[in-house]
Scaffold this motif. Structure first.
Motif, PDB file in Angstrom:
ATOM      1  N   ILE A   6      36.779  41.265  43.026  1.00 27.60           N
ATOM      2  CA  ILE A   6      37.302  40.666  41.908  1.00 27.60           C
ATOM      3  C   ILE A   6      38.171  41.362  40.963  1.00 27.60           C
ATOM      4  CG2 ILE A   6      36.339  39.692  39.480  1.00 27.60           C
ATOM      5  CD1 ILE A   6      33.953  38.657  41.040  1.00 27.60           C
ATOM      6  N   GLN A   7      38.066  42.893  40.652  1.00 30.29           N
ATOM      7  CA  GLN A   7      38.776  43.821  40.029  1.00 30.29           C
ATOM      8  C   GLN A   7      40.158  43.886  40.727  1.00 30.29           C
ATOM      9  OE1 GLN A   7      37.122  47.494  39.687  1.00 30.29           O
ATOM     10  NE2 GLN A   7      35.572  46.964  38.130  1.00 30.29           N
ATOM     11  N   HIS A  10      41.712  40.251  39.884  1.00 32.57           N
ATOM     12  CA  HIS A  10      42.545  40.330  38.601  1.00 32.57           C
ATOM     13  C   HIS A  10      43.710  41.542  38.371  1.00 32.57           C
ATOM     14  CE1 HIS A  10      39.613  38.065  36.294  1.00 32.57           C
ATOM     15  NE2 HIS A  10      38.613  38.683  36.718  1.00 32.57           N
ATOM     16  N   SER A  11      43.824  42.522  39.023  1.00 36.73           N
ATOM     17  CA  SER A  11      44.853  43.279  38.711  1.00 36.73           C
ATOM     18  C   SER A  11      46.226  43.055  39.669  1.00 36.73           C
ATOM     19  CB  SER A  11      44.610  44.975  39.374  1.00 36.73           C
ATOM     20  OG  SER A  11      44.075  44.912  40.679  1.00 36.73           O
ATOM     21  N   HIS A  14      46.056  38.039  39.123  1.00 40.54           N
ATOM     22  CA  HIS A  14      45.871  37.345  38.026  1.00 40.54           C
ATOM     23  C   HIS A  14      46.906  37.926  36.730  1.00 40.54           C
ATOM     24  CE1 HIS A  14      41.608  35.319  38.510  1.00 40.54           C
ATOM     25  NE2 HIS A  14      42.659  34.642  38.914  1.00 40.54           N
ATOM     26  N   SER A  15      46.945  39.088  36.909  1.00 40.50           N
ATOM     27  CA  SER A  15      48.050  39.785  36.200  1.00 40.50           C
ATOM     28  C   SER A  15      49.528  39.274  36.363  1.00 40.50           C
ATOM     29  CB  SER A  15      48.114  41.414  36.367  1.00 40.50           C
ATOM     30  OG  SER A  15      48.327  41.420  37.661  1.00 40.50           O
ATOM     31  N   ASP A  18      49.338  35.736  34.648  1.00 37.41           N
ATOM     32  CA  ASP A  18      49.484  35.716  33.419  1.00 37.41           C
ATOM     33  C   ASP A  18      50.609  36.089  32.742  1.00 37.41           C
ATOM     34  OD1 ASP A  18      46.824  34.755  33.574  1.00 37.41           O
ATOM     35  OD2 ASP A  18      46.016  36.610  33.107  1.00 37.41           O
ATOM     36  N   GLN A  39      45.655  31.441  44.024  1.00 39.80           N
ATOM     37  CA  GLN A  39      44.531  31.660  43.560  1.00 39.80           C
ATOM     38  C   GLN A  39      43.206  31.454  44.506  1.00 39.80           C
ATOM     39  OE1 GLN A  39      43.184  29.694  40.104  1.00 39.80           O
ATOM     40  NE2 GLN A  39      42.456  31.612  38.968  1.00 39.80           N
ATOM     41  N   PHE A  67      36.627  31.920  37.495  1.00 38.40           N
ATOM     42  CA  PHE A  67      38.015  31.785  37.374  1.00 38.40           C
ATOM     43  C   PHE A  67      38.460  30.548  36.868  1.00 38.40           C
ATOM     44  CE2 PHE A  67      38.789  35.251  41.011  1.00 38.40           C
ATOM     45  CZ  PHE A  67      38.596  36.146  40.187  1.00 38.40           C
ATOM     46  N   ARG A  73      44.330  27.773  33.004  1.00 39.12           N
ATOM     47  CA  ARG A  73      44.585  29.436  32.863  1.00 39.12           C
ATOM     48  C   ARG A  73      46.058  29.442  31.996  1.00 39.12           C
ATOM     49  NH1 ARG A  73      42.279  33.686  34.921  1.00 39.12           N
ATOM     50  NH2 ARG A  73      43.524  35.691  34.621  1.00 39.12           N
ATOM     51  N   LYS A 161      37.795  29.269  26.035  1.00 35.82           N
ATOM     52  CA  LYS A 161      37.584  29.422  27.819  1.00 35.82           C
ATOM     53  C   LYS A 161      36.528  28.345  28.141  1.00 35.82           C
ATOM     54  CE  LYS A 161      37.081  32.601  31.410  1.00 35.82           C
ATOM     55  NZ  LYS A 161      36.908  33.929  32.096  1.00 35.82           N
TER      56      LYS A 161
END
Length: 179
Positions: A6-7, A10-11, A14-15, A18, A39, A67, A73, A161
């Protein structure tokens, strides 16, 4: 382990998603679908869904990973940026694009929603509709009044959210979870 995956998502995923949310505000459904595939693949990676099982729907996996789907998002990030613009927490070059709509006092009905934004006239160039000054007020005005009226950023972000989460996963959540 799942928490490390998951980390990693995200890194790495999702970064990047976003980073461009202000531009993604008015993407077509087919373009959003392409981003959603990325995703969804990330969610399958987190939960080790490979082979024939790879054809299973990704929405339950997104729900399990907590998510938001790409479309929600993007709107979430646009609305948080609008909030920051309205309350002086965003750079001036962005805040200058956001204007609170002036209520019309000459109408027969009382117009007391002071949290709506002016949406600029439709631009002559079609590709310009995705610009922050067009897509952000549109996303903000779609929110319920109770959300737009929250003055605290952390509370707003949390409720926003939750709102998009319930909207995205309404078919997968139980009635108790939706209320």
């Amino acid at each position: 382990s799942q928490s490390l995956k998951i980390q990693l998502v995200h890194s790495c995923i999702h970064s990047i998603l976003d980073n461009c949310n202000a531009v993604f505000g008015d993407l077509s459904e087919s373009d959003l679908g392409k981003l959603q595939k990325v995703q969804s693949a990330a969610a399958r990676f987190i939960f080790n869904v490979y082979g024939k099982a790879k054809r299973t729907l990704a929405m339950p996996l997104l729900l399990k990973a907590h998510f938001l789907p790409v479309k929600c998002r993007v709107k979430f990030k646009l609305c948080t940026m609008v909030f920051k613009c309205l309350y002086g927490m965003a750079p001036h070059y962005l805040a200058d694009f956001i204007h609170v709509r002036q209520p019309n006092m000459h109408q027969l009905r009382l117009d007391d929603d002071f949290f709506l934004l002016d949406v600029p006239a439709k631009p002559t160039l079609a590709k310009t509709e995705g610009a922050f000054c067009y897509s952000a007020p549109k996303a903000w005005n779609e929110l319920p009044y109770t959300l737009r009226a929250i003055p605290d950023y952390l509370l707003f972000k949390s409720r926003l959210k939750t709102y998009y989460f319930k909207l995205a996963f309404k078919d997968l959540l139980s009635p108790e979870e939706l209320s």
